[in-house]
Design a protein around this motif. Structure first.
Motif, mmCIF file in Angstrom:
data_model
loop_
_atom_site.group_PDB
_atom_site.id
_atom_site.type_symbol
_atom_site.label_atom_id
_atom_site.label_comp_id
_atom_site.label_asym_id
_atom_site.label_seq_id
_atom_site.Cartn_x
_atom_site.Cartn_y
_atom_site.Cartn_z
ATOM 1 N N GLU A 1 113.761 27.434 35.794
ATOM 2 C CA GLU A 1 113.121 26.946 34.578
ATOM 3 C C GLU A 1 112.506 28.104 33.807
ATOM 4 O OE1 GLU A 1 109.519 23.881 33.202
ATOM 5 O OE2 GLU A 1 109.983 24.196 35.323
ATOM 6 N N TRP A 2 112.726 28.109 32.489
ATOM 7 C CA TRP A 2 112.103 29.115 31.628
ATOM 8 C C TRP A 2 110.692 28.648 31.284
ATOM 9 C CZ3 TRP A 2 114.078 33.731 31.190
ATOM 10 C CH2 TRP A 2 115.464 33.922 31.272
ATOM 11 N N ILE A 3 109.684 29.479 31.598
ATOM 12 C CA ILE A 3 108.283 29.160 31.339
ATOM 13 C C ILE A 3 107.793 29.975 30.141
ATOM 14 C CG2 ILE A 3 105.973 29.060 32.306
ATOM 15 C CD1 ILE A 3 107.987 27.251 33.701
ATOM 16 N N HIS A 4 107.215 29.297 29.151
ATOM 17 C CA HIS A 4 106.717 29.981 27.959
ATOM 18 C C HIS A 4 105.585 30.932 28.340
ATOM 19 C CE1 HIS A 4 104.353 29.777 23.952
ATOM 20 N NE2 HIS A 4 105.270 30.707 23.875
ATOM 21 N N ALA A 5 105.704 32.208 27.965
ATOM 22 C CA ALA A 5 104.731 33.231 28.337
ATOM 23 C C ALA A 5 103.922 33.744 27.153
ATOM 24 C CB ALA A 5 105.433 34.405 29.018
ATOM 25 N N GLY A 6 104.205 33.282 25.943
ATOM 26 C CA GLY A 6 103.426 33.737 24.794
ATOM 27 C C GLY A 6 104.269 33.852 23.546
ATOM 28 N N THR A 7 103.598 33.774 22.389
ATOM 29 C CA THR A 7 104.272 33.885 21.092
ATOM 30 C C THR A 7 103.522 34.884 20.231
ATOM 31 O OG1 THR A 7 105.061 31.603 21.192
ATOM 32 C CG2 THR A 7 105.018 32.650 19.026
ATOM 33 N N ASP A 8 104.268 35.789 19.622
ATOM 34 C CA ASP A 8 103.697 36.847 18.793
ATOM 35 C C ASP A 8 104.314 36.739 17.399
ATOM 36 O OD1 ASP A 8 102.532 39.089 17.804
ATOM 37 O OD2 ASP A 8 103.774 40.507 18.902
ATOM 38 N N LEU A 9 103.480 36.799 16.359
ATOM 39 C CA LEU A 9 103.976 36.757 14.986
ATOM 40 C C LEU A 9 103.706 38.092 14.318
ATOM 41 C CD1 LEU A 9 105.150 35.269 12.528
ATOM 42 C CD2 LEU A 9 102.841 34.438 12.024
ATOM 43 N N ALA A 10 104.760 38.775 13.880
ATOM 44 C CA ALA A 10 104.610 40.071 13.208
ATOM 45 C C ALA A 10 105.766 40.272 12.247
ATOM 46 C CB ALA A 10 104.577 41.204 14.229
ATOM 47 N N ASP A 11 105.458 40.764 11.067
ATOM 48 C CA ASP A 11 106.463 41.092 10.058
ATOM 49 C C ASP A 11 107.396 39.921 9.779
ATOM 50 O OD1 ASP A 11 105.389 43.625 10.027
ATOM 51 O OD2 ASP A 11 106.827 44.421 11.472
ATOM 52 N N GLY A 12 106.835 38.696 9.724
ATOM 53 C CA GLY A 12 107.645 37.530 9.405
ATOM 54 C C GLY A 12 108.577 37.093 10.514
ATOM 55 N N THR A 13 108.333 37.548 11.737
ATOM 56 C CA THR A 13 109.204 37.202 12.865
ATOM 57 C C THR A 13 108.361 36.739 14.038
ATOM 58 O OG1 THR A 13 110.856 38.833 12.208
ATOM 59 C CG2 THR A 13 110.948 38.048 14.473
ATOM 60 N N TYR A 14 108.742 35.589 14.609
ATOM 61 C CA TYR A 14 108.119 35.130 15.842
ATOM 62 C C TYR A 14 108.850 35.762 17.021
ATOM 63 C CZ TYR A 14 105.381 31.425 13.574
ATOM 64 O OH TYR A 14 104.476 30.739 12.819
ATOM 65 N N GLY A 15 108.097 36.383 17.918
ATOM 66 C CA GLY A 15 108.654 36.843 19.180
ATOM 67 C C GLY A 15 108.150 35.925 20.277
ATOM 68 N N VAL A 16 109.045 35.110 20.840
ATOM 69 C CA VAL A 16 108.664 34.103 21.837
ATOM 70 C C VAL A 16 109.109 34.602 23.211
ATOM 71 C CG1 VAL A 16 108.708 31.669 22.437
ATOM 72 C CG2 VAL A 16 109.096 32.365 20.069
ATOM 73 N N ALA A 17 108.153 34.783 24.111
ATOM 74 C CA ALA A 17 108.437 35.357 25.431
ATOM 75 C C ALA A 17 108.476 34.266 26.491
ATOM 76 C CB ALA A 17 107.388 36.405 25.788
ATOM 77 N N PHE A 18 109.362 34.460 27.482
ATOM 78 C CA PHE A 18 109.516 33.509 28.578
ATOM 79 C C PHE A 18 109.604 34.264 29.903
ATOM 80 C CE2 PHE A 18 111.379 31.568 24.837
ATOM 81 C CZ PHE A 18 110.938 30.259 24.878
ATOM 82 N N ASP A 19 109.159 33.604 30.979
ATOM 83 C CA ASP A 19 109.376 34.073 32.347
ATOM 84 C C ASP A 19 110.250 33.059 33.055
ATOM 85 O OD1 ASP A 19 107.931 36.444 32.329
ATOM 86 O OD2 ASP A 19 106.039 35.428 32.758
ATOM 87 N N LEU A 20 111.126 33.534 33.939
ATOM 88 C CA LEU A 20 112.011 32.649 34.692
ATOM 89 C C LEU A 20 111.357 32.258 36.002
ATOM 90 C CD1 LEU A 20 114.699 31.216 35.081
ATOM 91 C CD2 LEU A 20 115.624 33.340 36.031
ATOM 92 N N ASP A 21 111.224 30.942 36.219
ATOM 93 C CA ASP A 21 110.713 30.407 37.478
ATOM 94 C C ASP A 21 111.905 29.905 38.279
ATOM 95 O OD1 ASP A 21 109.324 29.323 39.542
ATOM 96 O OD2 ASP A 21 108.455 27.652 38.418
ATOM 97 N N SER A 22 112.312 30.671 39.288
ATOM 98 C CA SER A 22 113.531 30.359 40.034
ATOM 99 C C SER A 22 113.385 30.833 41.469
ATOM 100 C CB SER A 22 114.745 31.031 39.378
ATOM 101 O OG SER A 22 115.900 30.905 40.179
ATOM 102 N N GLN A 23 114.028 30.119 42.373
ATOM 103 C CA GLN A 23 114.038 30.514 43.772
ATOM 104 C C GLN A 23 115.084 31.579 44.060
ATOM 105 O OE1 GLN A 23 111.863 29.396 46.120
ATOM 106 N NE2 GLN A 23 110.831 28.293 44.466
ATOM 107 N N THR A 24 116.038 31.733 43.155
ATOM 108 C CA THR A 24 117.177 32.612 43.436
ATOM 109 C C THR A 24 117.287 33.801 42.505
ATOM 110 O OG1 THR A 24 118.626 31.275 42.020
ATOM 111 C CG2 THR A 24 118.477 30.650 44.339
ATOM 112 N N ALA A 25 116.421 33.906 41.522
ATOM 113 C CA ALA A 25 116.578 34.996 40.556
ATOM 114 C C ALA A 25 115.232 35.359 39.950
ATOM 115 C CB ALA A 25 117.568 34.613 39.458
ATOM 116 N N ASN A 26 115.151 36.560 39.411
ATOM 117 C CA ASN A 26 114.036 37.004 38.594
ATOM 118 C C ASN A 26 114.528 37.125 37.163
ATOM 119 O OD1 ASN A 26 112.264 37.293 40.795
ATOM 120 N ND2 ASN A 26 113.042 39.344 41.225
ATOM 121 N N GLY A 27 113.641 36.915 36.209
ATOM 122 C CA GLY A 27 114.108 37.048 34.835
ATOM 123 C C GLY A 27 113.005 36.919 33.826
ATOM 124 N N SER A 28 113.280 37.414 32.654
ATOM 125 C CA SER A 28 112.391 37.291 31.506
ATOM 126 C C SER A 28 113.257 37.278 30.259
ATOM 127 C CB SER A 28 111.387 38.446 31.454
ATOM 128 O OG SER A 28 112.069 39.690 31.329
#
Length: 745
Positions: free
Chosen positions: A554-581
């Protein structure tokens, strides 16, 4: 200077050269991409090290050594990224994105490794570079590191994840008590240097300084605002060095503690990077000032402190020493920094005392209402209670501002037959209403027409309330928020109904002209513009989540940043078999996905040795051992081939182990022999029973096992008789398959 420092300096020099001689955007993008890869490597190696230590695959010493190296690399990486972003200032993000660099992804990736650069991991460098010290590490309830140095100093840190609830249900005073309890017992007392609140994560952050004659120390503690649990601690103590250089070191340590607290409380990755850069400039300045510090003061520190304390202004509360140092140069002065501890006030003071004669040279103080005593939500509720109850409609929040001492809220009345505004000022320390002003204008005909300097329509026409209702019906639906009426002027038989758009991420106005006689809409003018994100953060999150790749987890929302008219939406992966962002960039104007930067890798996983152990645990028990004869790794699966080395078993085993999960994915094992098969001792007993009985004892001279048959050679040699016997015993049946025995005498 270490090789890492040399490489870092080389990279900096090489970067400046490339910027001077090449395309600035392409150079920054290329360098940023390199840093992004390195940040993800460090993060992945950290996760792997933690998981392997948790499973017992590496020792505590190996884990500590790995943390020391990773912390060192993370610190270098952060510094290089800060320098790059300074040089990238002024280059539009869309240009960098077109050149291949996702700035948000870089900021988030570097921000992730920030947790590796704590007090504990920095102190770990000592024991592994020959300066000595005792190390303890742990991963239960979060990653913890503690280092006891030979000089009596101590560094420790604890890092665990908050509960994910961003509500601040725990009072700040309760959180402060929890933070104090998490600090080590020391010969002295811990006083608060500064505090902050990370509203997005729901975490209180406190920075402390140890006030002691024998020791100097700083600490930063973070407390979850919903549960009251301490989620992070960084603490450093050391014997007080004394002298100007010791004082300078304490100044730097104090600034570092303030930096850590401020960085933890910053809203997003970009803000944290900016805060850290500003503090690093201050620390660099202090170090430069202290570089040549070497004076012999005529007044000792205790006497100077007494003089400074006597010069402080009398206020409600208690002044506590937050830091001190002895300035360099022939006109040296002690500088003491104080903080005011009070239930409703926050204050700072700086006192300079002449190091030669102990006279007070200067006192600078500022006392304000403490900003964190009353949070914004509580102040807003108080402000709403101060508003009058309108006959119709309701008060909508139109905006707010805050200072160190007050919150100021602006409200707008949303009603079909009235318009109004209100301003309420709330004390940030006591929570009391300091000022409240309301202006309400009735929009019904009669008094309203006279107040507006217009005439009501002739009998049979529509009134202002009806004109407002008609105007609202013809306005278009805004991208977010709602239209609020600000006025309805009647002139020349036409109502000019004015509206403003009440929305977080957009600005807008509208004017609708309504015929006062017939109610016909004569014209509609609307003007809506984005004010930093037309779609809003919630919609940006929704769009970003839909663009993420499908993964096992499952992708877990880790934060949202607004700069220069662009949203940067960050996620962390919650998984038993993998790491990810992942970081998804979304155009704040129209909701278009500009870039998806997802990084998914296998989990901490098994190495070949660990996978072999799993495979061996799946082998059947034999009277002997299994010998590994072949192994290979294909597509993340370790394959092993074994054969038994046993007297009563033959066969082969092919076993596959998933490198990510540690599960056995196939097991093809064939063994000849079962529980009824004879072992070597049992077969020898059968063989001896088949030997002729003599006055002397047969001696076993040799034995072998081949093709399911035990072969024994016996001999006998006495004065009366000599002989030899060779017997074969079937391991499965226990039958004597041959018996060649010769006896003489």
């Amino acid at each position: 200077m270490t090789s890492e420092n040399v490489q870092s300096e080389y990279r900096r020099t090489a970067l400046d050269h490339r910027l001077d001689s090449g395309n600035r955007t392409e150079v920054v993008a290329s360098r940023g991409d390199e840093l992004l890869v390195r940040a993800r490597e460090v993060d992945e190696e950290y996760r792997t090290a933690v998981e392997r230590y948790r499973r017992g695959a590496i020792t505590a010493a190996e884990f500590a050594r790995r943390l020391a190296v990773l912390g060192w690399r993370a610190d270098r990486l952060s510094n290089e990224t800060a320098r790059l972003l300074e040089r990238a200032d002024g280059i539009p993000r869309d240009e960098l994105r077109a050149a291949g660099l996702n700035v948000t992804a870089l900021s988030v990736a570097v921000d992730r490794v920030r947790r590796i650069r704590g007090a504990g991991t920095r102190a770990l460098v000592g024991p592994f570079t020959g300066t000595g010290g005792n190390v303890s590490v742990g991963v239960d309830g979060g990653v913890s590191v503690a280092v006891e140095r030979e000089d009596g100093g101590r560094a420790r840190e604890l890092e665990r994840s908050p509960d994910g609830d961003d509500a601040l249900r725990v009072e700040r005073s309760t959180a402060l008590s929890a933070a104090r309890e998490a600090l080590s017992d020391a010969d002295g007392r811990w006083v608060v240097v500064t505090h902050a609140t990370d509203a997005r994560a729901g975490v209180y952050v406190f920075a402390f300084r140890l006030e002691s004659n024998a020791s100097a120390g700083t600490a930063v503690a973070s407390v979850d605002g919903s549960s009251g649990e301490v989620v992070a601690v960084e603490e450093v103590t050391a014997p007080r060095a004394g002298g100007p250089r010791g004082a300078c070191a304490e100044r730097v340590a104090s600034l570092r503690a303030e930096m850590q607290a401020s960085v933890r409380a910053a809203g997003n990755a970009s803000e944290r990077a900016a805060v850290e850069a500003a503090f690093r400039d201050r620390i660099r300045t202090v170090r430069e000032e202290c570089a040549d510090a070497a004076v012999d003061p005529g007044v000792n520190r205790s006497a100077a402190l007494a003089a400074a304390s006597g010069a402080l202004p009398e206020v409600a509360g208690e002044w506590t020493l937050a830091g001190s140092y002895l300035g360099p140069g022939p006109d040296a002065a002690y500088v003491f920094e104080f903080r005011l501890s009070s239930s409703v006030r926050f204050g700072v003071a700086t006192v300079r005392v002449d190091a030669a004669d102990g006279s007070v040279l200067e006192v600078e103080e500022e006392v304000t209402t403490e900003t964190a005593t009353v949070n914004r939500s509580t102040a807003l509720a108080t402000a709403r209670e101060a508003l009058s109850d309108p006959s119709t409609g309701e008060w909508d929040l139109a905006g707010s501002t805050s200072t160190a001492a007050t919150y100021e809220f602006v409200f707008r009345l949303s009603a079909p037959d009235a318009e109004g505004t209100a301003v309420v000022v709330v004390d940030a320390g006591s929570g009391e209403v300091l000022d409240a002003e309301e202006t309400v204008t009735d929009l019904d005909p009669g008094d309203g027409g006279e107040e507006n300097g217009t005439e009501d329509p002739d009998e049979g026409g529509i009134n202002r309330s009806e004109a407002v209702r008609i105007a609202l019906e013809v306005l278009s639906d805004p991208p977010e928020g709602s239209w609020t009426v600000t006025g309805a002027e009647l002139a020349d038989g036409v109502y000019d109904v004015e509206f403003v758009l009440d929305a977080e991420a957009a600005d807008g106005t509208a004017t609708v002209r309504v015929d006062a006689e017939t109610g016909t809409v004569r014209s509609v003018e609307e003007n809506v513009t984005s004010s930093g994100g037309e779609i809003g953060p919630d919609r940006a999150l929704e769009v970003a989540r839909a663009a993420l790749p499908t993964v096992d987890g499952e992708w877990i929302h880790a934060g949202t940043d607004l700069a220069d008219g662009t949203y940067g939406v960050a996620f962390d992966l919650d998984s038993q078999t993998a790491n990810g962002s992942a970081v998804v960039e979304v155009d704040a104007e129209n909701g278009t996905v500009l870039d998806v930067d997802a990084n998914v890798s296998a989990g901490a996983g098994l190495d070949a040795g660990e996978a072999e152990s799993v495979a061996r645990s799946a082998l059947p028990t034999v009277d002997g051992t299994w010998t590994l004869v072949d192994s290979e790794e294909t597509d993340g699966v370790f394959g092993f081939s074994f054969v038994p080395e046993a007297e009563n078993a033959t066969g082969q085993a092919e076993i596959g182990v998933d490198g990510a999960t540690g599960e056995v994915v196939y097991n093809e094992t064939t063994v000849t022999g079962d529980d009824d098969t004879l072992d070597a001792d049992e077969a020898e007993s059968v063989a001896r029973s088949a030997l002729p009985s003599l006055d002397a004892e047969w001696t076993l001279e040799a034995s072998t096992f081949e093709d399911g048959v035990y072969e024994f050679t016996f001999g006998i040699d006495t004065d009366d008789v000599t002989g030899q016997a060779e017997l074969g015993i079937d391991a499965d049946t226990g039958d004597v398959v041959y018996n060649d025995t010769t006896v003489d005498g």
